[in-house]
Design a protein around this motif. Structure first.
Motif, PDB file in Angstrom:
ATOM      1  N   LEU A   1       0.731  -1.093  -0.135  1.00 51.02           N
ATOM      2  CA  LEU A   1      -0.171   0.370  -0.419  1.00 51.02           C
ATOM      3  C   LEU A   1       0.832   1.438   0.012  1.00 51.02           C
ATOM      4  CD1 LEU A   1      -2.516   1.612   0.549  1.00 51.02           C
ATOM      5  CD2 LEU A   1      -2.274   1.326   2.909  1.00 51.02           C
ATOM      6  N   LEU A   2       1.834   1.025   0.967  1.00 49.34           N
ATOM      7  CA  LEU A   2       2.726   2.351   1.023  1.00 49.34           C
ATOM      8  C   LEU A   2       3.539   2.740  -0.297  1.00 49.34           C
ATOM      9  CD1 LEU A   2       4.001   2.142   4.536  1.00 49.34           C
ATOM     10  CD2 LEU A   2       2.424   3.999   3.605  1.00 49.34           C
ATOM     11  N   ALA A   3       3.645   1.516  -0.827  1.00 48.14           N
ATOM     12  CA  ALA A   3       4.651   1.449  -1.583  1.00 48.14           C
ATOM     13  C   ALA A   3       3.212   1.865  -3.510  1.00 48.14           C
ATOM     14  CB  ALA A   3       4.641   0.516  -2.826  1.00 48.14           C
ATOM     15  N   LEU A   4       2.270   2.178  -3.954  1.00 47.09           N
ATOM     16  CA  LEU A   4       1.834   1.889  -4.660  1.00 47.09           C
ATOM     17  C   LEU A   4       1.015   3.862  -4.713  1.00 47.09           C
ATOM     18  CD1 LEU A   4      -0.238  -1.677  -4.748  1.00 47.09           C
ATOM     19  CD2 LEU A   4       1.362  -0.090  -5.843  1.00 47.09           C
ATOM     20  N   LEU A   5       1.416   4.369  -3.010  1.00 46.68           N
ATOM     21  CA  LEU A   5       0.208   5.225  -2.767  1.00 46.68           C
ATOM     22  C   LEU A   5       1.149   6.485  -3.749  1.00 46.68           C
ATOM     23  CD1 LEU A   5       0.933   6.542   0.960  1.00 46.68           C
ATOM     24  CD2 LEU A   5      -1.256   5.211  -0.216  1.00 46.68           C
ATOM     25  N   ASP A   6       1.344   6.290  -4.653  1.00 47.89           N
ATOM     26  CA  ASP A   6       2.240   7.631  -5.947  1.00 47.89           C
ATOM     27  C   ASP A   6       1.292   6.821  -7.209  1.00 47.89           C
ATOM     28  OD1 ASP A   6       3.845   5.528  -7.215  1.00 47.89           O
ATOM     29  OD2 ASP A   6       5.421   6.555  -7.102  1.00 47.89           O
ATOM     30  N   THR A   7       0.401   5.848  -7.256  1.00 49.24           N
ATOM     31  CA  THR A   7      -0.190   5.210  -8.377  1.00 49.24           C
ATOM     32  C   THR A   7      -0.896   6.667  -9.012  1.00 49.24           C
ATOM     33  OG1 THR A   7       0.496   3.183  -7.312  1.00 49.24           O
ATOM     34  CG2 THR A   7      -1.396   3.261  -9.246  1.00 49.24           C
ATOM     35  N   PRO A   8      -1.394   7.092 -10.494  1.00 49.84           N
ATOM     36  CA  PRO A   8      -2.264   7.421 -11.047  1.00 49.84           C
ATOM     37  C   PRO A   8      -3.866   7.373 -10.482  1.00 49.84           C
ATOM     38  CG  PRO A   8       0.130   7.151 -12.218  1.00 49.84           C
ATOM     39  CD  PRO A   8       0.073   6.614 -11.264  1.00 49.84           C
ATOM     40  N   VAL A   9      -3.640   5.828 -10.558  1.00 48.61           N
ATOM     41  CA  VAL A   9      -5.705   6.167 -10.188  1.00 48.61           C
ATOM     42  C   VAL A   9      -5.638   6.007  -8.791  1.00 48.61           C
ATOM     43  CG1 VAL A   9      -5.002   3.782  -9.705  1.00 48.61           C
ATOM     44  CG2 VAL A   9      -7.275   4.545 -11.119  1.00 48.61           C
ATOM     45  N   LEU A  10      -4.717   6.600  -8.530  1.00 44.26           N
ATOM     46  CA  LEU A  10      -4.987   6.914  -7.190  1.00 44.26           C
ATOM     47  C   LEU A  10      -5.421   8.407  -7.013  1.00 44.26           C
ATOM     48  CD1 LEU A  10      -3.441   4.475  -4.562  1.00 44.26           C
ATOM     49  CD2 LEU A  10      -6.275   5.085  -4.823  1.00 44.26           C
TER      50      LEU A  10
ATOM     51  N   LYS B   1       0.569  -0.822 -11.767  1.00 45.20           N
ATOM     52  CA  LYS B   1       1.006  -0.568 -10.559  1.00 45.20           C
ATOM     53  C   LYS B   1      -0.507  -0.698 -10.199  1.00 45.20           C
ATOM     54  CE  LYS B   1       3.008   2.673  -8.886  1.00 45.20           C
ATOM     55  NZ  LYS B   1       4.564   4.066  -8.785  1.00 45.20           N
ATOM     56  N   GLU B   2      -1.938  -0.459 -10.904  1.00 42.28           N
ATOM     57  CA  GLU B   2      -3.656  -0.128 -10.742  1.00 42.28           C
ATOM     58  C   GLU B   2      -3.642  -1.768 -10.354  1.00 42.28           C
ATOM     59  OE1 GLU B   2      -2.523   0.179 -15.237  1.00 42.28           O
ATOM     60  OE2 GLU B   2      -1.292   0.706 -13.544  1.00 42.28           O
ATOM     61  N   HIS B   3      -3.538  -2.584 -11.351  1.00 40.88           N
ATOM     62  CA  HIS B   3      -4.140  -3.970 -10.982  1.00 40.88           C
ATOM     63  C   HIS B   3      -3.499  -4.414  -9.497  1.00 40.88           C
ATOM     64  CE1 HIS B   3      -3.272  -3.512 -15.232  1.00 40.88           C
ATOM     65  NE2 HIS B   3      -4.638  -4.033 -15.375  1.00 40.88           N
ATOM     66  N   LEU B   4      -2.787  -3.638  -8.875  1.00 43.21           N
ATOM     67  CA  LEU B   4      -2.356  -3.468  -7.411  1.00 43.21           C
ATOM     68  C   LEU B   4      -2.771  -3.400  -5.742  1.00 43.21           C
ATOM     69  CD1 LEU B   4       1.838  -4.395  -7.827  1.00 43.21           C
ATOM     70  CD2 LEU B   4       0.287  -5.619  -7.375  1.00 43.21           C
ATOM     71  N   VAL B   5      -3.427  -1.867  -6.831  1.00 43.69           N
ATOM     72  CA  VAL B   5      -4.716  -1.404  -5.664  1.00 43.69           C
ATOM     73  C   VAL B   5      -5.424  -1.687  -5.949  1.00 43.69           C
ATOM     74  CG1 VAL B   5      -5.338   0.982  -5.752  1.00 43.69           C
ATOM     75  CG2 VAL B   5      -3.370   0.442  -6.954  1.00 43.69           C
ATOM     76  N   LEU B   6      -6.268  -2.195  -7.213  1.00 42.89           N
ATOM     77  CA  LEU B   6      -7.068  -3.572  -6.990  1.00 42.89           C
ATOM     78  C   LEU B   6      -7.593  -4.663  -6.523  1.00 42.89           C
ATOM     79  CD1 LEU B   6      -8.611  -2.708 -11.182  1.00 42.89           C
ATOM     80  CD2 LEU B   6      -9.725  -1.834  -8.984  1.00 42.89           C
ATOM     81  N   ALA B   7      -6.644  -5.331  -6.662  1.00 41.30           N
ATOM     82  CA  ALA B   7      -6.103  -6.445  -5.719  1.00 41.30           C
ATOM     83  C   ALA B   7      -6.220  -6.289  -3.973  1.00 41.30           C
ATOM     84  CB  ALA B   7      -5.219  -6.968  -6.753  1.00 41.30           C
ATOM     85  N   LEU B   8      -5.380  -5.320  -3.551  1.00 43.20           N
ATOM     86  CA  LEU B   8      -5.560  -4.443  -2.043  1.00 43.20           C
ATOM     87  C   LEU B   8      -7.247  -4.469  -2.398  1.00 43.20           C
ATOM     88  CD1 LEU B   8      -2.082  -2.293  -1.811  1.00 43.20           C
ATOM     89  CD2 LEU B   8      -2.925  -4.377  -0.836  1.00 43.20           C
TER      90      LEU B   8
END
Length: 177
Positions: free
Chosen positions: A35-44, A140-147
Motif C-alpha cells: 500500500l505504501l509503495a502504491l500511494l503514488d499510483t496515477p489511479v489514486l 500498479k493499478e491492478h495491484l491497487v485493485l487487488a488491495l
C-alpha cells in the motif's frame, strides 16, 4: 514466472514495498508495505490519500497488535474495548509492546525478506485483475485493485480515505482505452 508479466512500474512498486518493510524493521513484506509503495499510483491521484495519514493509520493498527478499525469495532460489539485493553497492556508492559509483531523467523538468506501471505495474495489477485480486464501486463493499478478487493488493513485504510474498488476499476478501464 509471475514477475514476467509485471510492468516496470509494478516491479518498482514491489521493490519499494521491500524497502518499506525494511524501514519498518518488519520480518516480512506485508500488504501494508505494498500500500505504501502504491500511494503514488496515477489511479489514486484524484483520491485524497495523504501518505502521512496512511502511515498514522498503519502505526495505530500496529499499536493495537495489528487490529484494524473494523476488528476493533467488531470486538466493541462483543463488549471489548480494544483501546482500554491496549492502554492496560501498555501500562503493564510498556508503550508499543503490542506493535512488536511475531517472533523473528530464521532466514536462509540473510538479506531476504519473505512476502507475508496477504502480500502474496495481493500479487496473485493483481494478475487476476489484469487478466479479467483483458490487459496483457500487470500494472500498479491492478495491484491497487487487488488491495481493494481483499480484506484487511490495507483495504480498510484505502476505503476510509474514500477509495472505492468500483470507482478505481472504472478509472483503470477508461485509462486503458
Amino acid at each position: 514466472m509471475i514477475g514476467e508479466r509485471f510492468t516496470r512500474d509494478a516491479r518498482q512498486a514491489v521493490l519499494d514495498a521491500v524497502e518499506e518493510a525494511r524501514r519498518d524493521a518488519a520480518d516480512a513484506i506485508g500488504a501494508e508495505h505494498l500500500l505504501l509503495a502504491l500511494l503514488d499510483t496515477p489511479v489514486l491521484a484524484s483520491f485524497d490519500v495523504p501518505r502521512a495519514e496512511v502511515e498514522a493509520a498503519l502505526r495505530d493498527a500496529r499499536r493495537k497488535g495489528g487490529l484494524s478499525d473494523a476488528d476493533a469495532e467488531a470486538l466493541r460489539g462483543l463488549g471489548i474495548d480494544v483501546d482500554q485493553v491496549v492502554a492496560s497492556v501498555e501500562r503493564s508492559l510498556g508503550e508499543g509492546v503490542l506493535a512488536g509483531g511475531a517472533p523473528k523467523r530464521r532466514r536462509f538468506f540473510r538479506n531476504h525478506l519473505p512476502f507475508a501471505p496477504a502480500a502474496k495474495n495481493t500479487l496473485v489477485r493483481g494478475l487476476a485483475e489484469a487478466r479479467d480486464l483483458g490487459h496483457g501486463t500487470l500494472g500498479k493499478e491492478h495491484l491497487v485493485l487487488a488491495l481493494l478487493s481483499g480484506r484487511g488493513l490495507a483495504a480498510e485504510v484505502l476505503r476510509a480515505k474514500g477509495v472505492d474498488y468500483t470507482e478505481v476499476r472504472k478509472r483503470v478501464v477508461s485509462a486503458r482505452r
